[in-house]
Structure formats: C-alpha cells, structure tokens
Design an enzyme around this catalytic site. Structure first.
Site: not given
Ligand code: AQP
Length: 326
Positions: A111, A192, A195
C-alpha cells in the site's frame, strides 16, 4: 464459550472475496461461539476517505452484515470508533512493538509503494488490528488468508506483553477456510479480489445487479487450454472460478471438474453466473429492507454499549499490569 472477533473496513462495497473468506465464517460461528463483529472505520482512515462517503459506507457494511445473516441477538455488531478503547489499547501496544516488525508487513509494503509518502497510520495499522482483537480476550479470528501476517504479529505482541508484565492477554488464533480464504481478482487471477482495484469488473460486489455479475464473470480471465481443471499454479483463472462456484453451491471442486469435463469455459461461466446471482438475491433483498431503517442504527448503538463493557474490563486489567493511572 470461545470468543470470536473480526471486522471489515467500510472502504467500499463488500465483494464476494470478503464474503466467502470472512463473512460466511462470521455467520457460521455465531451459533456456538460468543461473537463480536466490528465495522473498522478507524482502519479505513489510514488512507484518505471522503467523510460523507465513509459515513454512508459504515451503514452499508452494517446492513450487509445483517443481510448475510448476522443476528444481533447472537452477535455483537458495532462501529469501531464508537468504542474508544481500541485507540487507547493501540497506543499501549505501540509502545510494545518494534518498527522492524512493522516494516516487514507485506500489506504495508504494497500500500505504501503507490504513494510518495505513507501516513504513519498505514504503518501502525497492524497494531490497531492487534488492539481490536486483544481488547475482547478473543480466542478465534475468522479472516481471509491475506491477514495471516497481521494475526501472527498480534500473537507475538500478546506473548511479549504476557512475558514482560504477567498474564495480560488471551493469545488468539486465526481461522482461515480451506476454500475461499483467498478469492482472486477476475481480471487478474494472480492478485486478490479487492474493494479498491480500479477495474470494477475485477470483483463482484454483494450489491451488484444481475447484469454486472454476468458481465464480470463472462469477461473473467481464463487460459487458452479450454479444459475445466483445478490447478491454481498453471490455471489460476479457471481455478478461481471453480473455487467461487464450489463455495457458493456447496458442490465439491472434483465434482465440478467431472460435470464440466469436455465442455468449454463458456458453460462453466454461464452456470456460475446463475449460482452467484441466486446467492446474492436474498442478501440484496434483506439489505434493501434494513439499510435505511432506525432498527439498523439501534442495533449498532446497542452493540457499542455491549462491546464497551467488555473493552473497559480489559483496559482496566492492562492499565493495572502496566502501572498506568492512579
Ligand atoms: N480476496 C479475498 N478473498 C478472501 N478474503 C478476503 N478478504 C479481503 N479480500 C479477500 C477478507 O475480508 C475481510 C475484510 O477485509 P477488509 O475490508 O478489512 O480489508 P481488505 O483485506 O483490505 O479488503 P479489500 O477488499 O482488499 O479492501 P481494500 O481494497 O480497501 O484494501 C478480511 O478478513 C480479509 O482477510
């Protein structure tokens, strides 16, 4: 009865990865465990959020919790920021954690690499997660397997504090499903399902309409071999579709392989569209009934009050062990 704790971030609409990896377990566990499920809004602000959207997403996730089958008579359901003990315990744990162990967290590495400079909260996020879990004397944490490293860190911190200050925390175990623990993105089966991925067709959200479900599955990346076989290493796309099919339908993957033997991916995808739509329909119906109700707000308020009672007891014990306060 064993205590179960888990949470979901209100960072967008919950997708079938969140559902099959985590929420489905939440519902199963509530019948014979003491369950606490949280909407972890404090985690979501580790990256910038639009305040209006965040408020909306908190209620969206809460309504989805109930729509998938969480029963407030059996489980405590609440919003993390309504119980201040999470942040308080996080500070105490932060003083008992090391920057070295935090910098090894793969989620932080992923991230933070997309930004010029990472917020400190993104770095210390796993400690807030440890606080969430340890605050409730949790035995079991049902999560997807992307959270394995964070659960390990939680255990390490708990054991470290227990060794230094005497028995303070229950040391929790993660609970990961054999199938569904890592649902992959439909457009890129090596990542993966998420969202926040920019391509909306990479995921199926629980609130997607029939047309979006169909388009996402029919476009899903497969391979050129043409045979329906479960082989995640060599055929990640088809294997991901088989996993989704199996967990939603309850049909074993080996039986699905037999059923689609000699048929192309078109037949598998077409049937999967139907299976997913059938499973989403009752969830969406219940969601629409409850999303704008006062009942939803009351359930969250009541949940926060019940959670606070447990949190206060743990915090008093922790402060006493550390010699904090009067
Ligand atoms: N693809 C997945 N397969 C199985 N389980 C998954 N989980 C997440 N993605 C998958 C599990 O869902 C629970 C809630 O996740 P979260 O909302 O706390 O955050 P996340 O892991 O960061 O989820 P996303 O969807 O990937 O969100 P963004 O894009 O915002 O980062 C957890 O138990 C998680 O393991």
């Amino acid at each position: 009865m064993s205590r179960v704790f888990s949470g979901v971030q209100p960072t967008g609409n919950i997708h079938i990865g969140n559902y099959l990896g985590a929420l489905k377990q939440f519902v199963e566990l509530q019948n014979d465990h003491d369950c606490i499920y949280c909407i972890v809004d404090m985690h979501s602000i580790t990256v910038p959020q639009d305040p209006k959207e965040l408020k909306k997403h908190i209620l969206d996730v809460a309504a989805l919790y109930l729509a998938v089958g969480l029963d407030p008579e059996k489980s405590i359901v609440f919003v993390q920021s309504d119980v201040s003990g999470h942040a308080e315990l996080a500070w105490i744990l932060m003083c008992n954690s090391y920057t070295g162990e935090l910098s090894r967290m793969t989620q932080f590495k992923q991230k933070s690499k997309e930004r010029e400079s990472a917020p400190a909260g993104l770095f210390t996020y796993p400690i807030l997660m440890a606080a969430d879990i340890l605050l409730y004397d949790t035995n079991i944490v049902p999560v997807g397997n992307d959270q394995k490293q964070h659960i390990e860190l939680t255990r390490d911190i708990a054991i470290r504090v227990n060794n230094t200050y005497g028995e303070t925390f229950v040391v929790p175990d993660g609970r990961f499903l054999k199938e569904g623990a890592r649902i992959m993105a439909l457009d890129d089966p090596l990542s993966k399902m998420s969202k926040s991925a920019p391509n909306a067709f990479s995921r199926i959200s629980l609130l997607d309409d029939a047309a979006k479900v169909k388009k996402s599955i029919m476009r899903a990346t497969t391979d050129s071999e043409g045979s329906v076989r479960f082989d995640p290493e060599n055929k990640p796309g088809v294997s991901n579709l088989l996993t989704i099919y199996s967990v939603f339908s309850g049909i074993a993957i080996a039986d699905l392989e037999k059923q689609y033997d000699g048929q192309g991916y078109g037949a598998l995808k077409k049937d999967l569209v139907e299976v997913v739509q059938q499973n989403l329909e009752p969830i969406q119906k219940r969601y629409n009934e409850i999303r704008n109700s006062q009942e939803l707000v009351n359930i969250l308020r009541d949940g926060a009050e019940r959670a606070e009672i447990i949190a206060e007891k743990t915090l008093a014990r922790v402060k006493d062990r550390f010699g904090l306060g009067l």
